[in-house]
Design a protein around this motif. Sequence first.
Motif, PDB file in Angstrom:
ATOM      1  N   TYR A 150      -6.138  -2.644  12.945  1.00  0.00           N
ATOM      2  CA  TYR A 150      -6.794  -1.838  12.610  1.00  0.00           C
ATOM      3  C   TYR A 150      -5.980  -0.914  11.424  1.00  0.00           C
ATOM      4  O   TYR A 150      -4.854  -0.335  11.726  1.00  0.00           O
ATOM      5  N   LEU A 151      -6.584  -0.620  10.238  1.00  0.00           N
ATOM      6  CA  LEU A 151      -5.882   0.031   9.040  1.00  0.00           C
ATOM      7  C   LEU A 151      -6.584   1.444   8.809  1.00  0.00           C
ATOM      8  O   LEU A 151      -7.755   1.634   8.836  1.00  0.00           O
TER       9      LEU A 151
ATOM     10  N   ALA B 256      -3.655  -7.919   0.331  1.00  0.00           N
ATOM     11  CA  ALA B 256      -2.387  -8.709   0.051  1.00  0.00           C
ATOM     12  C   ALA B 256      -1.713  -8.565   1.569  1.00  0.00           C
ATOM     13  O   ALA B 256      -0.945  -9.726   2.013  1.00  0.00           O
ATOM     14  N   LEU B 257      -1.955  -7.621   2.372  1.00  0.00           N
ATOM     15  CA  LEU B 257      -1.387  -7.708   3.739  1.00  0.00           C
ATOM     16  C   LEU B 257      -1.962  -8.859   4.588  1.00  0.00           C
ATOM     17  O   LEU B 257      -1.408  -9.178   5.580  1.00  0.00           O
ATOM     18  N   SER B 258      -3.205  -9.335   4.497  1.00  0.00           N
ATOM     19  CA  SER B 258      -3.906 -10.356   5.258  1.00  0.00           C
ATOM     20  C   SER B 258      -3.507 -11.595   4.418  1.00  0.00           C
ATOM     21  O   SER B 258      -2.988 -12.643   5.386  1.00  0.00           O
TER      22      SER B 258
ATOM     23  N   THR C 147     -11.377 -13.579  10.533  1.00  0.00           N
ATOM     24  CA  THR C 147     -12.196 -12.889  10.442  1.00  0.00           C
ATOM     25  C   THR C 147     -12.447 -12.526  11.985  1.00  0.00           C
ATOM     26  O   THR C 147     -12.404 -13.067  12.814  1.00  0.00           O
ATOM     27  N   TRP C 148     -13.082 -11.332  11.935  1.00  0.00           N
ATOM     28  CA  TRP C 148     -13.261 -10.411  13.388  1.00  0.00           C
ATOM     29  C   TRP C 148     -14.201 -11.346  14.259  1.00  0.00           C
ATOM     30  O   TRP C 148     -13.849 -11.577  15.424  1.00  0.00           O
TER      31      TRP C 148
ATOM     32  N   VAL D 263     -10.145  -4.487   8.318  1.00  0.00           N
ATOM     33  CA  VAL D 263      -9.384  -4.782   9.477  1.00  0.00           C
ATOM     34  C   VAL D 263      -8.757  -6.158   9.018  1.00  0.00           C
ATOM     35  O   VAL D 263      -9.211  -6.836   8.235  1.00  0.00           O
ATOM     36  N   ILE D 264      -7.675  -6.432   9.959  1.00  0.00           N
ATOM     37  CA  ILE D 264      -6.939  -7.956   9.725  1.00  0.00           C
ATOM     38  C   ILE D 264      -6.865  -8.309  10.976  1.00  0.00           C
ATOM     39  O   ILE D 264      -6.523  -8.070  12.050  1.00  0.00           O
TER      40      ILE D 264
END
Length: 527
Positions: A282-283, A298-300, A322-323, A487-488
């Motif tokens: 969670y970001l 980019a983080l993902s 994906t969630w 979210v990632i």
Amino acid sequence: MKKSIVFMFIISIFGILIGCQNEDTSVEPNDTEQEQEEEAGEVGEAEEELVIVGQEIAVSLNTMEPLTASYLRSIGAAEALFEVNADGEVEPSLAKSVTQIDDTTWEIELRPDAQFWSGKVIDAHAVIASLERSKEEDLQALPFLEELTFHEVDETTIRVETLRERVPVPLNLSYYQTAIQNVEAEQDSIDTMDLTGMYKVVEFIPKQKMVLEINENYWGEQPTIKTVIHREISDEQTRLMSVLEGSSHIGLNIPVTSLDQLEQNENVGISATPAANTQTIYLNLDQPQLQDVKVRQALSWALNREELVILAAEGHSTPVTTWLGSNPVFEEAKNAVYDKFDADQAARLLDEAGWELESDGLRYKDEQPLTLNLRTWGGDKALGEALQNQWTQVGIQVEVQHGDYSLIQTARESGEWDATIEAWSTFGSPLSLLEGQFSPEGSANYGGYDDPETNDLLTQLSEASDDEESHELALKVNERVAEQAAVISLFPRPQITAVHHSVHGFEDHFRQFEHIVHAGLSLKDGE
């Protein structure tokens, strides 16, 4: 014409985590690990005592507090109107039966012989008061209750009206957040709390132990085990050894790194039910560096999820991007959007966002480094370190802080956090789940995600006319959230339980919080 419902909702689905995901803790110190094991005693000294050890236990007796109801339900103290069996079928529990009158109206018949621990009758008035209290005071209950209106037909009958068609009312009323309590009783001490389960709490030390004994007024099948002890042992290895050495019967939240030890011990069995939850980063979208969607994307892209599964889950999971990807009903979403590990794409996006890679290997913008503070808890320490390593390779300076879940909660309340890891269940009504995660008012929308396109899709989902349309709209919400990298998503969190062979009747279940303790459990040493 009424349709009688016996099994209201069948989903072919695998298990969720437990430990959700999302646990509350206290700052009170534990007993020392040696004292905990000495107090637990040896399995076999008292066949009438079932000892369960977990990473954490309840810090409160009030079911309105986060996860308290899940702990109380798992050990046989709390109940909801319905429960879900291991095949994903919803069955009556405190409810005797349920009938769907039309697309927005249901009637629930209560068991006429059901009582609270105090002996007070569990009638329609008491049940409605409990559910209304949960709706008002428990944010985690809102996804399941906010669309429902309750009316007392008579002492044993409740009419439920829904705001939209096809709301799975029995499923919504099966979650631990809807556990029934006597609202006329103070739920702050063992002398006054008043629930419905087969076991009553007789001793409680927050974050240390809870002791329960048989509720003689229980409406259902009486258990054979006289006493249940739920003890907290936060250290993973100590918790494992307590089962291996016979100090406890059931060990929860066992790390995957301990599977070899379990497999080599002839006195302990392994329950490793596949999970239907998503290990999720969670970001905090209020943080300046995370307000840019390119940075989040980019983080993902920078994550090698195959490697994360190996490093953090010992290979006992599968990557999802994906969630909803951990839910077999949405198998097509498993590798959507981020279909591969692509460090080059991550680097391009960071360049476009103005974060330039310097000679020290870090990225800077306006002479400030690109930093990320990642908070982990429980068994996610190795995952946090693996994420740190992968993000560092694309020039992001990452600090990992591992500690109690209470520290994560405190950081969220203050706004002083960048990223945290949790694993929420993806089992249930897609609308309730997705609204809880990604609507502006969602109880699990920790990062403050508020996207007009996502909100519009959620509205369309709430108005869907059939299951096929609902499925397609849920996929669109899921894909939009992934594209925005609110979210990632990483992989389903492994759920491993160690069960001593003296325990008979333990059930593998994807909603473990419902079925750790049940009337069919027994202790038979020497078999």
